[in-house]
Design a protein around this motif. Structure first.
Motif, PDB file in Angstrom:
ATOM      1  N   ILE A  69       0.810  -1.226   0.000  1.00 38.57           N
ATOM      2  CA  ILE A  69       0.000   0.000   0.000  1.00 38.57           C
ATOM      3  C   ILE A  69       0.845   1.278   0.000  1.00 38.57           C
ATOM      4  O   ILE A  69       0.372   2.316  -0.460  1.00 38.57           O
ATOM      5  CB  ILE A  69      -1.026   0.009   1.160  1.00 38.57           C
ATOM      6  CG1 ILE A  69      -0.341  -0.075   2.522  1.00 38.57           C
ATOM      7  CG2 ILE A  69      -2.034  -1.109   0.974  1.00 38.57           C
ATOM      8  CD1 ILE A  69      -1.292   0.018   3.710  1.00 38.57           C
ATOM      9  N   ILE A  70       2.065   1.225   0.490  1.00 34.50           N
ATOM     10  CA  ILE A  70       2.943   2.404   0.427  1.00 34.50           C
ATOM     11  C   ILE A  70       3.721   2.421  -0.890  1.00 34.50           C
ATOM     12  O   ILE A  70       3.839   3.456  -1.540  1.00 34.50           O
ATOM     13  CB  ILE A  70       3.898   2.457   1.634  1.00 34.50           C
ATOM     14  CG1 ILE A  70       3.100   2.611   2.934  1.00 34.50           C
ATOM     15  CG2 ILE A  70       4.882   3.629   1.494  1.00 34.50           C
ATOM     16  CD1 ILE A  70       3.938   2.593   4.178  1.00 34.50           C
ATOM     17  N   ALA A  71       4.234   1.275  -1.298  1.00 36.03           N
ATOM     18  CA  ALA A  71       5.010   1.191  -2.543  1.00 36.03           C
ATOM     19  C   ALA A  71       4.155   1.541  -3.762  1.00 36.03           C
ATOM     20  O   ALA A  71       4.688   2.019  -4.765  1.00 36.03           O
ATOM     21  CB  ALA A  71       5.617  -0.201  -2.699  1.00 36.03           C
ATOM     22  N   GLN A  72       2.844   1.354  -3.668  1.00 32.48           N
ATOM     23  CA  GLN A  72       1.957   1.747  -4.763  1.00 32.48           C
ATOM     24  C   GLN A  72       1.966   3.257  -4.957  1.00 32.48           C
ATOM     25  O   GLN A  72       1.745   3.747  -6.054  1.00 32.48           O
ATOM     26  CB  GLN A  72       0.519   1.282  -4.491  1.00 32.48           C
ATOM     27  CG  GLN A  72       0.339  -0.201  -4.604  1.00 32.48           C
ATOM     28  CD  GLN A  72      -1.031  -0.656  -4.144  1.00 32.48           C
ATOM     29  OE1 GLN A  72      -1.782   0.077  -3.491  1.00 32.48           O
ATOM     30  NE2 GLN A  72      -1.369  -1.899  -4.471  1.00 32.48           N
ATOM     31  N   SER A  74       4.618   5.291  -3.632  1.00 30.99           N
ATOM     32  CA  SER A  74       5.962   5.845  -3.530  1.00 30.99           C
ATOM     33  C   SER A  74       7.002   4.892  -4.115  1.00 30.99           C
ATOM     34  O   SER A  74       7.306   3.860  -3.515  1.00 30.99           O
ATOM     35  CB  SER A  74       6.302   6.139  -2.064  1.00 30.99           C
ATOM     36  OG  SER A  74       7.657   6.485  -1.925  1.00 30.99           O
ATOM     37  N   THR A  75       7.536   5.277  -5.240  1.00 32.69           N
ATOM     38  CA  THR A  75       8.607   4.491  -5.852  1.00 32.69           C
ATOM     39  C   THR A  75       9.833   4.485  -4.949  1.00 32.69           C
ATOM     40  O   THR A  75      10.539   3.478  -4.873  1.00 32.69           O
ATOM     41  CB  THR A  75       8.962   5.076  -7.233  1.00 32.69           C
ATOM     42  OG1 THR A  75       7.773   5.114  -8.017  1.00 32.69           O
ATOM     43  CG2 THR A  75      10.003   4.255  -7.945  1.00 32.69           C
ATOM     44  N   ILE A  76      10.070   5.586  -4.261  1.00 26.57           N
ATOM     45  CA  ILE A  76      11.218   5.679  -3.353  1.00 26.57           C
ATOM     46  C   ILE A  76      11.123   4.594  -2.283  1.00 26.57           C
ATOM     47  O   ILE A  76      12.101   3.915  -1.979  1.00 26.57           O
ATOM     48  CB  ILE A  76      11.320   7.082  -2.717  1.00 26.57           C
ATOM     49  CG1 ILE A  76      11.648   8.115  -3.788  1.00 26.57           C
ATOM     50  CG2 ILE A  76      12.344   7.107  -1.591  1.00 26.57           C
ATOM     51  CD1 ILE A  76      11.529   9.553  -3.331  1.00 26.57           C
ATOM     52  N   TYR A  77       9.927   4.402  -1.714  1.00 21.00           N
ATOM     53  CA  TYR A  77       9.736   3.365  -0.691  1.00 21.00           C
ATOM     54  C   TYR A  77       9.966   1.975  -1.280  1.00 21.00           C
ATOM     55  O   TYR A  77      10.579   1.121  -0.645  1.00 21.00           O
ATOM     56  CB  TYR A  77       8.338   3.462  -0.074  1.00 21.00           C
ATOM     57  CG  TYR A  77       8.099   2.440   1.014  1.00 21.00           C
ATOM     58  CD1 TYR A  77       8.683   2.588   2.267  1.00 21.00           C
ATOM     59  CD2 TYR A  77       7.312   1.313   0.788  1.00 21.00           C
ATOM     60  CE1 TYR A  77       8.479   1.647   3.266  1.00 21.00           C
ATOM     61  CE2 TYR A  77       7.102   0.371   1.778  1.00 21.00           C
ATOM     62  CZ  TYR A  77       7.685   0.540   3.012  1.00 21.00           C
ATOM     63  OH  TYR A  77       7.496  -0.389   3.998  1.00 21.00           O
ATOM     64  N   ALA A  78       9.473   1.751  -2.497  1.00 17.34           N
ATOM     65  CA  ALA A  78       9.654   0.443  -3.135  1.00 17.34           C
ATOM     66  C   ALA A  78      11.137   0.126  -3.296  1.00 17.34           C
ATOM     67  O   ALA A  78      11.561  -1.013  -3.072  1.00 17.34           O
ATOM     68  CB  ALA A  78       8.951   0.412  -4.490  1.00 17.34           C
TER      69      ALA A  78
END
Length: 168
Positions: A69-72, A74-78
């Motif tokens: 749910i965060i990586a969707q 934020s590419t930075i988080y992924a």
């Protein structure tokens, strides 16, 4: 969709190695303490799983963004997620800042389990990015159990440290 034992063989072998590492660490320490064994298990888990994600970092980030749910958003988080895992693994291994380490682990794994649960409810057939994209392991309830197990262990160790006055 039906899955066979063979689909999960890489995951089973890696978990066996993590359990062996944990047992050897406890044996070398001369005692079996639950908190130390959980720290060692989480250290090995996060280091191994994080390194597998880094092997093909770009493909991992794309696969992870399909359900986290965060990586969707934020590419930075992924892209940062494998580094977060390796960092947590090293913190567990060297017993650095146990309260912060377990709190961060609890939050990260809880968020991860929410994304996995939502994806499982959609009943889509996707590859789990838990070992990066090195192995094509299907996302199933095994993934959810893995995330909840890690969140539960982190919560248990966190509570231990919060109520143990000698852990500061």
């Amino acid at each position: 969709m039906r899955y066979s034992f063979r689909d999960f063989l890489p995951l089973i072998i890696i978990f066996a190695c993590i359990i062996l590492f944990t047992a050897l660490r406890q044996f070398m320490a001369g005692s079996w303490e639950l908190i130390n064994s959980m720290n060692d298990f989480m250290a090995a888990f996060f280091i191994i799983f994080g390194v597998f994600k880094i092997i093909n970092w770009h493909a991992f980030a794309e696969a992870y963004a399909m359900y986290d749910i965060i990586a969707q958003r934020s590419t930075i988080y992924a892209y940062a997620y494998p580094l977060i895992e390796v960092g947590l693994g090293l913190a567990y291994l060297f017993r650095i800042y146990p309260i912060a380490t377990n709190l961060i682990t609890f939050i990260v794994m809880l968020i991860s389990s929410i994304g996995v649960a939502l994806e499982l409810l959609k009943k889509r057939s996707i590859v789990c990015a838990c070992l990066g994209v090195v192995f094509k392991i299907p996302m199933t309830y095994v993934t959810l159990i893995e995330d909840i197990l890690m969140a539960g262990m982190a919560l248990g160790v966190l509570l231990y440290h919060l109520f143990d006055k000698t852990s500061f």
